[in-house]
Design a protein around this motif. Structure first.
Motif, PDB file in Angstrom:
ATOM      1  N   MET A  31       0.839  -1.197   0.000  1.00 20.02           N
ATOM      2  CA  MET A  31       0.000   0.000   0.000  1.00 20.02           C
ATOM      3  C   MET A  31       0.877   1.251   0.000  1.00 20.02           C
ATOM      4  SD  MET A  31      -3.121  -1.107   0.053  1.00 20.02           S
ATOM      5  CE  MET A  31      -4.066   0.319   0.514  1.00 20.02           C
ATOM      6  N   ASP A  32       0.420   2.259  -0.716  1.00 26.19           N
ATOM      7  CA  ASP A  32       1.082   3.559  -0.719  1.00 26.19           C
ATOM      8  C   ASP A  32       0.441   4.399   0.381  1.00 26.19           C
ATOM      9  OD1 ASP A  32       2.081   6.076  -1.161  1.00 26.19           O
ATOM     10  OD2 ASP A  32       1.510   6.174  -3.272  1.00 26.19           O
ATOM     11  N   PRO A  33       1.152   4.686   1.487  1.00 30.29           N
ATOM     12  CA  PRO A  33       0.541   5.450   2.566  1.00 30.29           C
ATOM     13  C   PRO A  33       0.190   6.883   2.173  1.00 30.29           C
ATOM     14  CG  PRO A  33       2.837   4.947   3.083  1.00 30.29           C
ATOM     15  CD  PRO A  33       2.515   4.292   1.779  1.00 30.29           C
ATOM     16  N   GLY A  34       0.792   7.391   1.123  1.00 32.76           N
ATOM     17  CA  GLY A  34       0.473   8.738   0.669  1.00 32.76           C
ATOM     18  C   GLY A  34      -0.918   8.843   0.062  1.00 32.76           C
ATOM     19  N   THR A  35      -1.365   7.785  -0.623  1.00 32.24           N
ATOM     20  CA  THR A  35      -2.674   7.791  -1.274  1.00 32.24           C
ATOM     21  C   THR A  35      -3.654   6.813  -0.622  1.00 32.24           C
ATOM     22  OG1 THR A  35      -1.992   6.090  -2.844  1.00 32.24           O
ATOM     23  CG2 THR A  35      -1.654   8.386  -3.494  1.00 32.24           C
ATOM     24  N   ASN A  36      -3.160   5.909   0.211  1.00 36.45           N
ATOM     25  CA  ASN A  36      -3.952   4.849   0.832  1.00 36.45           C
ATOM     26  C   ASN A  36      -4.589   3.940  -0.215  1.00 36.45           C
ATOM     27  OD1 ASN A  36      -4.675   3.460   3.129  1.00 36.45           O
ATOM     28  ND2 ASN A  36      -6.655   4.462   3.275  1.00 36.45           N
ATOM     29  N   LEU A  37      -3.875   3.742  -1.320  1.00 31.20           N
ATOM     30  CA  LEU A  37      -4.298   2.848  -2.401  1.00 31.20           C
ATOM     31  C   LEU A  37      -3.219   1.791  -2.612  1.00 31.20           C
ATOM     32  CD1 LEU A  37      -5.535   5.473  -5.009  1.00 31.20           C
ATOM     33  CD2 LEU A  37      -6.959   3.921  -3.675  1.00 31.20           C
ATOM     34  N   THR A  42      -4.636   3.820  -9.467  1.00 29.10           N
ATOM     35  CA  THR A  42      -5.054   5.210  -9.464  1.00 29.10           C
ATOM     36  C   THR A  42      -6.395   5.341  -8.750  1.00 29.10           C
ATOM     37  OG1 THR A  42      -6.251   5.033 -11.551  1.00 29.10           O
ATOM     38  CG2 THR A  42      -3.899   5.596 -11.678  1.00 29.10           C
ATOM     39  N   ILE A  43      -6.825   6.559  -8.517  1.00 25.74           N
ATOM     40  CA  ILE A  43      -8.099   6.801  -7.840  1.00 25.74           C
ATOM     41  C   ILE A  43      -9.262   6.266  -8.669  1.00 25.74           C
ATOM     42  CG2 ILE A  43      -9.655   8.638  -7.074  1.00 25.74           C
ATOM     43  CD1 ILE A  43      -7.354   9.930  -5.810  1.00 25.74           C
ATOM     44  N   SER A  51       5.448   5.147  -9.377  1.00 30.21           N
ATOM     45  CA  SER A  51       6.635   5.990  -9.420  1.00 30.21           C
ATOM     46  C   SER A  51       7.673   5.439  -8.445  1.00 30.21           C
ATOM     47  CB  SER A  51       6.276   7.430  -9.039  1.00 30.21           C
ATOM     48  OG  SER A  51       5.897   7.486  -7.680  1.00 30.21           O
ATOM     49  N   PRO A  52       8.940   5.749  -8.651  1.00 26.46           N
ATOM     50  CA  PRO A  52       9.971   5.291  -7.713  1.00 26.46           C
ATOM     51  C   PRO A  52       9.730   5.797  -6.287  1.00 26.46           C
ATOM     52  CG  PRO A  52      10.993   6.093  -9.725  1.00 26.46           C
ATOM     53  CD  PRO A  52       9.525   6.423  -9.816  1.00 26.46           C
ATOM     54  N   GLU A  53       9.186   6.994  -6.149  1.00 25.85           N
ATOM     55  CA  GLU A  53       8.903   7.539  -4.820  1.00 25.85           C
ATOM     56  C   GLU A  53       7.805   6.743  -4.130  1.00 25.85           C
ATOM     57  OE1 GLU A  53       8.677   9.560  -7.626  1.00 25.85           O
ATOM     58  OE2 GLU A  53      10.682  10.404  -7.450  1.00 25.85           O
ATOM     59  N   ALA A  54       6.763   6.386  -4.881  1.00 24.41           N
ATOM     60  CA  ALA A  54       5.666   5.601  -4.311  1.00 24.41           C
ATOM     61  C   ALA A  54       6.160   4.203  -3.928  1.00 24.41           C
ATOM     62  CB  ALA A  54       4.507   5.500  -5.294  1.00 24.41           C
TER      63      ALA A  54
END
Length: 89
Positions: A31-37, A42-43, A51-54
């Motif tokens: 899970m990506d804690p930045g988007t909670n997805l 995607t939304i 992305s590498p950051e995600a």
């Protein structure tokens, strides 16, 4: 005795119920804690290359066996709905 796994108690990320699991064998979802997805989603529900950051900030979340079974049933249902009733011709 050395082969035994220690059982851990935690919460399912999907249904929030507490369940016991063995850390080496439990199903996880990144899970990506930045988007909670889920990573790469995607939304709108579409999938894309994360992305590498995600990918760097993604964390593993545990999923209980009941939720895994529900997802498998949903996949089977969705696959059956996408098959045309008239065959391949």
């Amino acid at each position: 005795m050395a082969d035994e796994q220690i059982t851990t108690i935690g919460r399912c990320h999907m249904c929030k119920r507490t369940f016991g699991y063995t850390p080496a064998t439990v199903m996880t979802v990144m899970m990506d804690p930045g988007t909670n997805l889920p990573l790469g989603m995607t939304i709108s529900g579409a999938l894309r290359e994360p992305s590498p950051e995600a990918a760097a900030r993604a964390v593993a979340r545990h999923v209980c066996p009941a939720c895994v079974d529900k997802v498998k049933q949903l996949k089977t249902f969705m696959d059956a709905q996408s098959t045309p009733p008239w065959g391949d011709s």
